[in-house]
Each structure stands twice: as structure tokens, then as C-alpha cells.
Design a protein around this motif. Structure first.
Motif, PDB file in Angstrom:
ATOM      1  N   PRO A 159       6.839   9.677   0.797  1.00 28.58           N
ATOM      2  CA  PRO A 159       5.976   9.510   1.982  1.00 28.58           C
ATOM      3  C   PRO A 159       4.798   8.580   1.723  1.00 28.58           C
ATOM      4  O   PRO A 159       4.446   7.760   2.589  1.00 28.58           O
ATOM      5  N   ALA A 160       4.182   8.681   0.545  1.00 27.29           N
ATOM      6  CA  ALA A 160       3.037   7.822   0.232  1.00 27.29           C
ATOM      7  C   ALA A 160       3.449   6.354   0.201  1.00 27.29           C
ATOM      8  O   ALA A 160       2.732   5.481   0.719  1.00 27.29           O
ATOM      9  N   ARG A 163       3.943   5.059   3.720  1.00 25.59           N
ATOM     10  CA  ARG A 163       2.662   4.819   4.393  1.00 25.59           C
ATOM     11  C   ARG A 163       1.985   3.548   3.896  1.00 25.59           C
ATOM     12  O   ARG A 163       1.394   2.798   4.684  1.00 25.59           O
ATOM     13  N   GLU A 164       2.078   3.292   2.592  1.00 27.62           N
ATOM     14  CA  GLU A 164       1.276   2.237   1.979  1.00 27.62           C
ATOM     15  C   GLU A 164       1.965   0.879   1.924  1.00 27.62           C
ATOM     16  O   GLU A 164       1.304  -0.122   1.608  1.00 27.62           O
ATOM     17  N   PRO A 166       4.187  -0.844   4.503  1.00 32.62           N
ATOM     18  CA  PRO A 166       4.954  -1.145   5.726  1.00 32.62           C
ATOM     19  C   PRO A 166       5.581  -2.541   5.712  1.00 32.62           C
ATOM     20  O   PRO A 166       6.693  -2.721   6.219  1.00 32.62           O
TER      21      PRO A 166
END
Length: 270
Positions: A159-160, A163-164, A166
Motif C-alpha cells: 500500500p505504501a 501511494r508513493e 503513482p
């Protein structure tokens, strides 16, 4: 574009690093390719080893013959590729699908295997993994690249990382349109037949097992099975990384591999 015909299939391959160095083979994950997927590894690894990257049948710039594919046929392809390139033995590494190819190779060709490096991979397919890969096949059968991208990304990356990064994922999404979906289905179906655990004790080569601490696809449970069954296995956790640990934390990933290989070179010299 170097390609060579192996078992009636043209395989794409590339060398990196000086010819006199020990050979390290990198086996790709299922939707990876030799030309671009090891971008965070090649500079460091090739500074110490002669690195051979290649696309297995059904992948990238190699031929995509009709199936079915088997891990045994992948192993035979790699053995014949090494023979054609006049390589007697090599360190055999792989991530995810490539780790399963590496296990098959070590089982079928122990005399050619100096050591094993198995990253985010499995020796068997649990019921939860069966459901996940079947969902990938379902998406592939729609022929929609975005559908396949959306169903795979949450399993391949933490998930991190999602998010970081894209922009990186958007670039990856565009590449999905170039995939040969029927060939990827054949690769997925090949993976679903993996069942090496009962035979892992036969593998006598030193084995480095890596797993991203946040790998949701083939995580610590599968790594633990490898550790418990490989006679000379050692386990390393890659922090802050999901399934694609070679992308998410390449510094630690590379350090673990280089440290492991340095031990093998030192032991061989004694």
C-alpha cells in the motif's frame, strides 16, 4: 536483439558484466521481462558478476509458443540456454514465478546449480493463492489490460508503494497493453501446478530466501516453508517491501544477494 533457438523456441537473453566473472542468472516474475525489470539490480550485480537475464518462453521478447507450459520445460529451456552459451554452472536467482523456475532447475539440474536465490516465491500453491491467480486468469480472459492491471497491482505492491509512486504505476499500466494475454494465461496455469515442497530436501545447493515483509501474495508463510525444507536455506526479510521487493527496496534486496554470493565465492575458494 540477441535471441537463440532452444527447444524449438527462440529465447531472448542479455549479458551484463565482465566475461571472466562468475555467472548469475536472473529469472523473471510472471509479467516481468529481461529488458527492463531488473533496472534496480543490474548495475550493482554486474559490478561483481557476469549477469545473464533472459525471457522464458511466453515472456517478453522470447517466443510465445502454444502451451501448455510446465516448470520442467522452463528448467530444460534454461539448461539448454546455458549449454548453448557454454556455461557449465551458475548461481540461479529468481523472483516470484522466476523463483519457481529456479527451484525446478535446481531439482532437475543440480550439477549446474552453484547456489539458489529465491525471492518472494513459493514451493506450493495454497488455497488462497489459487483464488488470487484464478482472479488474474479471469481478468486476462476479458482481454482488458486495465482490468488485469487493477486486479494485480494490490498483490504485487505494498500500500505504501502504491501511494508513493503513482507515476511509476501509471507507466506500468501502459505496458500492460503490450502483454500477450493468452501467453500470460499459460504462465499462470503453469504456476498453479507448482508442488515442489515434498522434494525440496533433494536440493543441496546453498539457498538464499528473500521475502518482502509486506508481501501479500507469496509472503512469509511461503518463505518459511522453503526455509523448513531446504537443507541449506537461510531466510532474509526485506523491510518496507511488498511482493515486488526488488523494486520496493532494491538497496536491501541487492545487499542481501551480494552478501550471500560473497559467502559462496569465499567458501568455494577454501
Amino acid at each position: 536483439m540477441p535471441r537463440i533457438e532452444i527447444n524449438q523456441t527462440r529465447l531472448f537473453y542479455q549479458f551484463h558484466g565482465q566475461p571472466e566473472r562468475p555467472i548469475l542468472v536472473l529469472n523473471n516474475g510472471i509479467i516481468m521481462n529481461a529488458a527492463t525489470s531488473w533496472v534496480f539490480q543490474l548495475e550493482e550485480l554486474a559490478a561483481h558478476y557476469r549477469v545473464l537475464t533472459y525471457d522464458c518462453r511466453g515472456q517478453g521478447q522470447s517466443d510465445h509458443p502454444p502451451g501448455p507450459y510446465t516448470m520442467a520445460s522452463h528448467a530444460k529451456d534454461l539448461a539448454e540456454l546455458l549449454k548453448a552459451l557454454e556455461i557449465d554452472r551458475a548461481h540461479i536467482a529468481g523472483i516470484s514465478y522466476g523463483g519457481e523456475v529456479a527451484q525446478a532447475f535446481a531439482l532437475h539440474y543440480p550439477e549446474k546449480t552453484r547456489s539458489l536465490i529465491l525471492a518472494d516465491t513459493a514451493s506450493e500453491v495454497g488455497p488462497e493463492l489459487l483464488f488470487i491467480i484464478q482472479s488474474w486468469i479471469d481478468a486476462l480472459q476479458t482481454g482488458d489490460p486495465d482490468a488485469f492491471f487493477h486486479v494485480t497491482v494490490p498483490w504485487n505492491f505494498s500500500p505504501a508503494f502504491i501511494r508513493e509512486h503513482p507515476k511509476l504505476l501509471e507507466e506500468a499500466r501502459k505496458r500492460y497493453a503490450g502483454l500477450d494475454f493468452p501467453a500470460v494465461i499459460r504462465l499462470c496455469e503453469c504456476f498453479l501446478k507448482v508442488h515442489f515442497t515434498p522434494r525440496l530436501a533433494e536440493i543441496k545447493a546453498p539457498s538464499c530466501i528473500l521475502v518482502g515483509e509486506n508481501d501479500l501474495l507469496k509472503g512469509i508463510g511461503y518463505a518459511q516453508i522453503l526455509l523448513e525444507n531446504l537443507p541449506r536455506g537461510e531466510l532474509h526479510l526485506v523491510p518496507d517491501a511488498g511482493h515486488a521487493s526488488c523494486w520496493e527496496n532494491p538497496e536491501v534486496f541487492n545487499t542481501i544477494i551480494l552478501g550471500f554470493l560473497a559467502k559462496q565465492v569465499e567458501n568455494a575458494a577454501q
